[in-house]
Design a protein around this motif. Sequence first.
Motif, PDB file in Angstrom:
ATOM      1  N   GLU A  93       0.856  -1.167  -0.092  1.00  0.00           N
ATOM      2  CA  GLU A  93      -0.083   0.134  -0.065  1.00  0.00           C
ATOM      3  C   GLU A  93       1.033   1.302  -0.066  1.00  0.00           C
ATOM      4  O   GLU A  93       1.962   1.217   0.559  1.00  0.00           O
ATOM      5  CB  GLU A  93      -0.826  -0.172   1.234  1.00  0.00           C
ATOM      6  N   ARG A  94       0.257   2.539  -0.362  1.00  0.00           N
ATOM      7  CA  ARG A  94       0.949   3.590  -0.507  1.00  0.00           C
ATOM      8  C   ARG A  94       1.148   3.979   0.940  1.00  0.00           C
ATOM      9  O   ARG A  94       0.271   3.855   1.823  1.00  0.00           O
ATOM     10  CB  ARG A  94       0.091   4.755  -1.019  1.00  0.00           C
ATOM     11  N   ALA A  95       2.336   4.540   1.304  1.00  0.00           N
ATOM     12  CA  ALA A  95       3.016   5.071   2.870  1.00  0.00           C
ATOM     13  C   ALA A  95       2.434   6.344   2.811  1.00  0.00           C
ATOM     14  O   ALA A  95       2.502   6.998   2.051  1.00  0.00           O
ATOM     15  CB  ALA A  95       4.205   4.862   3.225  1.00  0.00           C
ATOM     16  N   PRO A  96       1.714   6.974   3.959  1.00  0.00           N
ATOM     17  CA  PRO A  96       1.214   8.249   4.101  1.00  0.00           C
ATOM     18  C   PRO A  96       2.191   9.181   4.182  1.00  0.00           C
ATOM     19  O   PRO A  96       1.955  10.363   3.498  1.00  0.00           O
ATOM     20  CB  PRO A  96       0.956   8.061   5.737  1.00  0.00           C
ATOM     21  N   GLY A  97       3.665   8.966   4.349  1.00  0.00           N
ATOM     22  CA  GLY A  97       4.550  10.091   3.998  1.00  0.00           C
ATOM     23  C   GLY A  97       5.523   9.845   2.573  1.00  0.00           C
ATOM     24  O   GLY A  97       6.216  10.356   2.609  1.00  0.00           O
ATOM     25  N   GLY A  98       4.622   8.978   1.789  1.00  0.00           N
ATOM     26  CA  GLY A  98       5.398   8.640   0.543  1.00  0.00           C
ATOM     27  C   GLY A  98       6.080   7.484   0.524  1.00  0.00           C
ATOM     28  O   GLY A  98       6.468   6.866   1.439  1.00  0.00           O
ATOM     29  N   GLY A  99       6.304   6.919  -0.806  1.00  0.00           N
ATOM     30  CA  GLY A  99       6.685   5.472  -0.944  1.00  0.00           C
ATOM     31  C   GLY A  99       5.549   4.456  -0.568  1.00  0.00           C
ATOM     32  O   GLY A  99       4.589   4.652  -0.719  1.00  0.00           O
ATOM     33  N   VAL A 100       5.998   3.103  -0.313  1.00  0.00           N
ATOM     34  CA  VAL A 100       5.163   2.202  -0.457  1.00  0.00           C
ATOM     35  C   VAL A 100       5.468   1.487   1.349  1.00  0.00           C
ATOM     36  O   VAL A 100       6.629   1.374   1.733  1.00  0.00           O
ATOM     37  CB  VAL A 100       4.996   1.045  -1.321  1.00  0.00           C
ATOM     38  N   ARG A 101       4.469   0.630   1.546  1.00  0.00           N
ATOM     39  CA  ARG A 101       4.762  -0.219   2.737  1.00  0.00           C
ATOM     40  C   ARG A 101       3.965  -1.377   2.579  1.00  0.00           C
ATOM     41  O   ARG A 101       3.124  -1.709   1.907  1.00  0.00           O
ATOM     42  CB  ARG A 101       4.530   0.391   4.057  1.00  0.00           C
ATOM     43  N   ALA A 102       4.454  -2.402   3.622  1.00  0.00           N
ATOM     44  CA  ALA A 102       3.700  -3.858   3.678  1.00  0.00           C
ATOM     45  C   ALA A 102       3.724  -4.412   5.027  1.00  0.00           C
ATOM     46  O   ALA A 102       5.043  -4.521   5.272  1.00  0.00           O
ATOM     47  CB  ALA A 102       4.122  -4.806   2.294  1.00  0.00           C
ATOM     48  N   HIS A 103       2.787  -4.817   5.606  1.00  0.00           N
ATOM     49  CA  HIS A 103       3.013  -5.486   6.844  1.00  0.00           C
ATOM     50  C   HIS A 103       2.992  -6.865   6.414  1.00  0.00           C
ATOM     51  O   HIS A 103       2.201  -7.509   5.363  1.00  0.00           O
ATOM     52  CB  HIS A 103       1.693  -5.315   7.759  1.00  0.00           C
ATOM     53  N   LEU A 104       4.033  -7.618   7.286  1.00  0.00           N
ATOM     54  CA  LEU A 104       3.909  -9.270   6.701  1.00  0.00           C
ATOM     55  C   LEU A 104       4.720  -9.894   7.871  1.00  0.00           C
ATOM     56  O   LEU A 104       5.100  -9.529   8.894  1.00  0.00           O
ATOM     57  CB  LEU A 104       4.946  -9.367   5.374  1.00  0.00           C
ATOM     58  N   SER A 105       4.521 -11.434   7.741  1.00  0.00           N
ATOM     59  CA  SER A 105       4.892 -12.311   8.554  1.00  0.00           C
ATOM     60  C   SER A 105       5.449 -13.563   7.772  1.00  0.00           C
ATOM     61  O   SER A 105       4.501 -13.939   7.307  1.00  0.00           O
ATOM     62  CB  SER A 105       3.902 -12.392   9.525  1.00  0.00           C
ATOM     63  N   PHE A 106       6.653 -13.901   7.799  1.00  0.00           N
ATOM     64  CA  PHE A 106       7.074 -14.913   7.118  1.00  0.00           C
ATOM     65  C   PHE A 106       6.528 -16.239   7.835  1.00  0.00           C
ATOM     66  O   PHE A 106       6.260 -16.128   8.932  1.00  0.00           O
ATOM     67  CB  PHE A 106       8.401 -15.050   6.965  1.00  0.00           C
ATOM     68  N   ARG A 107       6.633 -17.263   7.064  1.00  0.00           N
ATOM     69  CA  ARG A 107       6.262 -18.682   7.589  1.00  0.00           C
ATOM     70  C   ARG A 107       7.312 -19.595   7.885  1.00  0.00           C
ATOM     71  O   ARG A 107       8.417 -19.367   7.368  1.00  0.00           O
ATOM     72  CB  ARG A 107       5.192 -19.234   6.671  1.00  0.00           C
ATOM     73  N   PRO A 108       7.077 -20.582   8.760  1.00  0.00           N
ATOM     74  CA  PRO A 108       8.287 -21.593   8.807  1.00  0.00           C
ATOM     75  C   PRO A 108       8.919 -22.258   7.327  1.00  0.00           C
ATOM     76  O   PRO A 108       9.907 -22.557   7.368  1.00  0.00           O
ATOM     77  CB  PRO A 108       7.618 -22.985   9.778  1.00  0.00           C
ATOM     78  N   LEU A 109       7.952 -22.044   6.491  1.00  0.00           N
ATOM     79  CA  LEU A 109       8.360 -22.479   5.085  1.00  0.00           C
ATOM     80  C   LEU A 109       9.224 -21.897   4.567  1.00  0.00           C
ATOM     81  O   LEU A 109      10.276 -22.309   3.668  1.00  0.00           O
ATOM     82  CB  LEU A 109       7.075 -22.703   4.279  1.00  0.00           C
ATOM     83  N   HIS A 110       9.704 -20.660   5.054  1.00  0.00           N
ATOM     84  CA  HIS A 110      10.639 -19.664   4.503  1.00  0.00           C
ATOM     85  C   HIS A 110      11.983 -19.713   5.227  1.00  0.00           C
ATOM     86  O   HIS A 110      12.954 -18.901   4.961  1.00  0.00           O
ATOM     87  CB  HIS A 110      10.241 -18.191   4.608  1.00  0.00           C
ATOM     88  N   GLU A 111      12.150 -20.723   6.171  1.00  0.00           N
ATOM     89  CA  GLU A 111      13.423 -20.923   6.910  1.00  0.00           C
ATOM     90  C   GLU A 111      14.636 -21.084   5.925  1.00  0.00           C
ATOM     91  O   GLU A 111      14.510 -22.019   4.893  1.00  0.00           O
ATOM     92  CB  GLU A 111      13.349 -21.895   7.605  1.00  0.00           C
ATOM     93  N   GLY A 112      15.574 -20.440   6.381  1.00  0.00           N
ATOM     94  CA  GLY A 112      17.106 -20.524   6.001  1.00  0.00           C
ATOM     95  C   GLY A 112      17.722 -21.296   6.908  1.00  0.00           C
ATOM     96  O   GLY A 112      17.886 -22.219   7.525  1.00  0.00           O
ATOM     97  N   PRO A 113      18.656 -20.247   7.551  1.00  0.00           N
ATOM     98  CA  PRO A 113      19.438 -20.346   8.761  1.00  0.00           C
ATOM     99  C   PRO A 113      18.510 -21.120   9.778  1.00  0.00           C
ATOM    100  O   PRO A 113      17.220 -20.293   9.906  1.00  0.00           O
ATOM    101  CB  PRO A 113      19.919 -19.204   9.186  1.00  0.00           C
ATOM    102  N   PRO A 114      18.702 -21.724  10.650  1.00  0.00           N
ATOM    103  CA  PRO A 114      17.743 -22.214  11.940  1.00  0.00           C
ATOM    104  C   PRO A 114      16.995 -21.019  12.412  1.00  0.00           C
ATOM    105  O   PRO A 114      17.761 -19.962  12.984  1.00  0.00           O
ATOM    106  CB  PRO A 114      18.593 -22.952  12.814  1.00  0.00           C
ATOM    107  N   GLY A 115      15.691 -21.133  12.241  1.00  0.00           N
ATOM    108  CA  GLY A 115      14.933 -19.971  13.192  1.00  0.00           C
ATOM    109  C   GLY A 115      15.049 -18.580  12.588  1.00  0.00           C
ATOM    110  O   GLY A 115      14.262 -17.589  13.017  1.00  0.00           O
ATOM    111  N   SER A 116      15.429 -18.673  11.225  1.00  0.00           N
ATOM    112  CA  SER A 116      15.417 -17.210  10.434  1.00  0.00           C
ATOM    113  C   SER A 116      15.042 -17.516   8.971  1.00  0.00           C
ATOM    114  O   SER A 116      15.084 -18.638   8.405  1.00  0.00           O
ATOM    115  CB  SER A 116      16.891 -16.814  10.654  1.00  0.00           C
ATOM    116  N   VAL A 117      14.614 -16.606   8.408  1.00  0.00           N
ATOM    117  CA  VAL A 117      14.059 -16.579   7.121  1.00  0.00           C
ATOM    118  C   VAL A 117      15.364 -16.361   6.110  1.00  0.00           C
ATOM    119  O   VAL A 117      16.363 -15.883   6.298  1.00  0.00           O
ATOM    120  CB  VAL A 117      13.312 -15.214   6.763  1.00  0.00           C
TER     121      VAL A 117
END
Length: 209
Positions: A93-117
């Motif tokens: 979505e458009r950010a109020p101050g300009g640019g764009v933003r997105a709220h997100l939450s990665f899933r366990p499926l996205h794991e690379g290093p243990p416990g991290s994306v």
Amino acid sequence: MTIEVTTGEPRLDALCALAQGTRDLMDAVALTDVGEDELSAVTAELSALTARLRAAARSTPQPFEVAPDGTLRHLGNAVTGAANPHALPLVVERAPGGGVRAHLSFRPLHEGPPGSVHGGISAMILDHLLGQAVAAAGLAGMTGTLSVRYRAPVPYGTPLLATAEHTRSEGRKSWAEGRIALPDGTVLAEATGLFVTPAAWLGGGPGRQ
């Protein structure tokens, strides 16, 4: 984080619901600890379901198109596509101050290093946000270069905020900066990118700069 997408078109809504159900299935596969017999039984059921879906199939995902309300959508996109099980899907979505933003939450499926994306997943999200920021400035283009700096592990299962903004342009070239941060503003990964607007998009010939 489950995101329900409603297009107002029954078949597409059903397809998006199927994609979300598939994401849930993918997460379940990544975390399941059921026994071998149950795994085999589920695999057999999945094979039957896959055959049913392949009974009528396209050669490409859902296309980039104009929705009935006049907005642009790409339900098959790997990052934002609600009909693509690979996508989060990310809602930008458009950010109020300009640019764009997105709220997100990665899933366990996205794991690379243990416990991290995985770093490649973070880079994909940043690449998309940077491109959206350039597009929001009216200068849509294709990624030319992408530079990512990983400042801290990116966790999955945690609310995060991705932001990006267009910084400058020269002819068909545009630059943008973006980041993925915790809700308190702590930056976990940041990126800069160069985007080039194809001459064809501007109506120019192959030699246009």
